[in-house]
Design an enzyme around this catalytic site. Structure first.
Site, mmCIF file in Angstrom:
data_model
loop_
_atom_site.group_PDB
_atom_site.id
_atom_site.type_symbol
_atom_site.label_atom_id
_atom_site.label_comp_id
_atom_site.label_asym_id
_atom_site.label_seq_id
_atom_site.Cartn_x
_atom_site.Cartn_y
_atom_site.Cartn_z
ATOM 1 N N ASP A 1 0.834 -1.209 0.000
ATOM 2 C CA ASP A 1 0.000 0.000 0.000
ATOM 3 C C ASP A 1 0.867 1.256 0.000
ATOM 4 O O ASP A 1 2.038 1.224 0.379
ATOM 5 C CB ASP A 1 -0.923 0.008 1.218
ATOM 6 C CG ASP A 1 -0.156 0.064 2.529
ATOM 7 O OD1 ASP A 1 0.896 -0.594 2.621
ATOM 8 O OD2 ASP A 1 -0.599 0.763 3.459
ATOM 9 N N GLU A 2 0.285 2.359 -0.412
ATOM 10 C CA GLU A 2 0.869 3.696 -0.305
ATOM 11 C C GLU A 2 2.310 3.759 -0.797
ATOM 12 O O GLU A 2 3.150 4.462 -0.223
ATOM 13 C CB GLU A 2 0.769 4.195 1.142
ATOM 14 C CG GLU A 2 -0.672 4.354 1.603
ATOM 15 C CD GLU A 2 -0.812 4.748 3.055
ATOM 16 O OE1 GLU A 2 -1.755 5.486 3.376
ATOM 17 O OE2 GLU A 2 0.007 4.289 3.882
#
Length: 529
Positions: free
Chosen positions: A332-333
């Site tokens: 993620d991210e």
């Protein structure tokens, strides 16, 4: 005349009771009544009340069959009940009556059970030890909350008569604990495991690495833990788990029928690793350790071969420590990783997980690459996440990728309840108890095929959480609702009925020493005010 004498005796008895009450300062105790079978959390699949209750007494035995698994569950139950009842509660394979735990084939699946209660005893039947263990959690909730205390209580210890038949809706009922932003000791993790077990959670997802700290010893890259684990958010001392520590967490979780799912977040959220080894950076320069809370600035170097040597070593050592089926690779991210590099990285890393016998789990951004066959994507978007991003997740599910649902504005346990909540964050909004409970995982993402949703998970990120008290205040009372979403049928879902059952749990949390948020949405009564 005889009637007159009986009346005088009755009046005398009442006078004695009143005098005793005036001396002790207490009113006569009302007659005890057992907890109704349908008051437990998660809601059972089927409840048929009836017949006399069973009373645990000094003569009660916990009867088990000859298997090691059944005896282990029996000893667990006895250990809980002995301090509060003051009874010996021997665990034995001899005799009849009392509390009986038995393994038998039947329509239970891997985790279901049947509980039968009557004047002669309580019998819990399951096909697997996990089912017996979950049945014991139901039995705990049917007993008075004082059963959870560690000193002798007066009782009585009644279990309502009738039958419960119970199987879970989903096989994945998880809770994630972020030990990277703030480090939590082995004993703190064990405490959380016990709280998860009470509500039939069966997965413990440990977020073991992030920008602020690397928390697991890796022999082939020792500075990951000794240097990368030396701090935390706010600049505290951090910490890490030795391999023996991690094995103890796994052992303890297994004894509570939770499967540990370790996460090494990659290619972003990796500053602790990049600070520990300069060669993992594209420019060969190690950044300083990081103690803030920003995200998206770090990335492993997808174009360097040493990156994949590093990943291979970490996954090999972590897989060897982890008996469970899954290994979470984050994903993620990764804002400072180009899309091309992200796809390259995931194409290289997912086969490494398979090489060491594990199944890939990743945050739902994994669906922006090509999820491996059998991989699971953990969705953490919001109700308002873009249609394009949701469509990508739905398309992956239609192609065979299983989904774990963790919508941040529903079940992120670190989100503030209201703007006044002293702990937590609010980037996903405020998440009161009703909002956390009142949604259906099976219908949350339209277009997802039946069977693609494998379950739910409640993440607990720790930017603002420093100890068990903080964790518990944010988990309770939302965690039991997430557990019910994972276990109970969609047809049983009803906030108005649920909030009364939830309020009744407060006395148990008090007995267990669990702090909790007194939501005004819940009719707590005397215990929660």
């Amino acid at each position: 005349m005889r009637q007159h004498r009986r009346t005088l005796r009755l009046l005398g008895s009442l006078l004695l009771v009143a005098m005793a009450a005036s001396v002790t300062g207490a009113a006569p105790a009302p007659a005890a009544s057992p907890t109704p079978l349908d008051r437990v959390i998660p809601a059972p699949a089927s409840v048929a009340p009836g017949g006399s209750p069973y009373r645990i007494t000094r003569g009660t035995h916990i009867r088990v069959d000859g298997s090691r698994e059944t005896r282990s569950v029996g000893e667990y139950l006895a250990k809980i009940l002995r301090p509060s009842t003051g009874y010996r509660l021997p665990v034995t394979a001899q005799g009849a009556g009392g509390i009986r735990l038995r393994l038998a084939e039947g329509p239970f699946g891997a985790e279901g059970y049947r509980l039968d209660s009557g004047r002669a005893g309580v019998t819990i039947t399951a096909a697997r030890a996990a089912g017996l263990f979950h049945g014991v959690q139901t039995l705990r909730q049917l007993l008075p909350a004082a059963a959870e205390k560690d000193s002798v209580q007066p009782g009585p210890w009644l279990v309502a008569g009738g039958t419960i038949k119970d199987t879970p809706r989903y096989g994945w009922r998880g809770a994630m604990l972020d030990v990277s932003r703030h480090f939590f000791t082995v004993e703190q993790v064990k405490r959380y495991i016990d709280q998860l077990a009470l509500y039939k959670i069966n997965k413990l997802h440990l977020h073991l690495s992030d920008d602020q700290g690397w928390r697991i010893a890796i022999d082939s890259w020792p500075r990951l833990a000794t240097y990368g684990g030396s701090t935390e958010v706010g600049g505290g001392p951090g910490g890490f788990y030795t391999k023996a520590d991690y094995r103890e967490i796994v052992r303890y979780a297994t004894s509570r029928h939770l499967e540990v799912v370790p996460e090494i977040d990659m290619p972003g959220h990796t500053n602790a690793a990049l600070a520990s080894y300069a060669e993992l950076n594209c420019d060969g320069v190690a950044p300083p350790l990081y103690t803030g809370t920003e995200v998206g600035f770090s990335s492993l170097c997808a174009g360097k071969e040493i990156t994949y040597d590093f990943v291979d070593d970490v996954i090999r050592e972590l897989a060897a420590l982890t008996p469970g089926r899954y290994l979470h690779i984050g994903g993620d991210e990764a804002h400072s990783t180009s899309h091309e590099d992200y796809v390259t990285f995931m194409d290289r890393v997912q086969p490494i997980v398979a090489k060491y016998g594990k199944t890939v789990v990743g945050w739902h951004q994994l669906t922006g690459a090509t999820p491996a066959k059998g991989a699971l994507a953990q969705y953490w978007g919001l109700d308002g996440t873009s249609a394009e991003e949701k469509a990508r997740v739905v398309k992956a599910a239609q192609g065979g990728t299983g989904l774990i649902l963790s919508p941040a504005d529903r079940v992120y346990l670190d989100m503030k309840y209201t703007k006044e909540t002293p702990l937590g964050l609010s980037w996903a909004g405020y998440v009161e108890v009703k909002r956390s409970y009142d949604w259906d995982p099976g219908a949350y993402l339209p277009g997802v095929p039946d069977g693609a949703v494998r379950g739910v998970e409640a993440p607990m990120w720790s930017e603002t959480l420093e100890n068990s008290e903080h964790v518990e205040f944010m988990a309770f009372p939302r965690l039991p609702g997430v557990a019910e979403l994972g276990w109970s049928s969609a047809a049983s879902h009803d906030w108005e009925r649920y909030k009364g059952r939830l309020a009744a749990q407060a006395e148990r949390w008090d007995a267990l020493g669990i702090d909790y948020y007194r939501s005004p949405q819940v009719p707590w009564g005397g215990s929660g005010k």
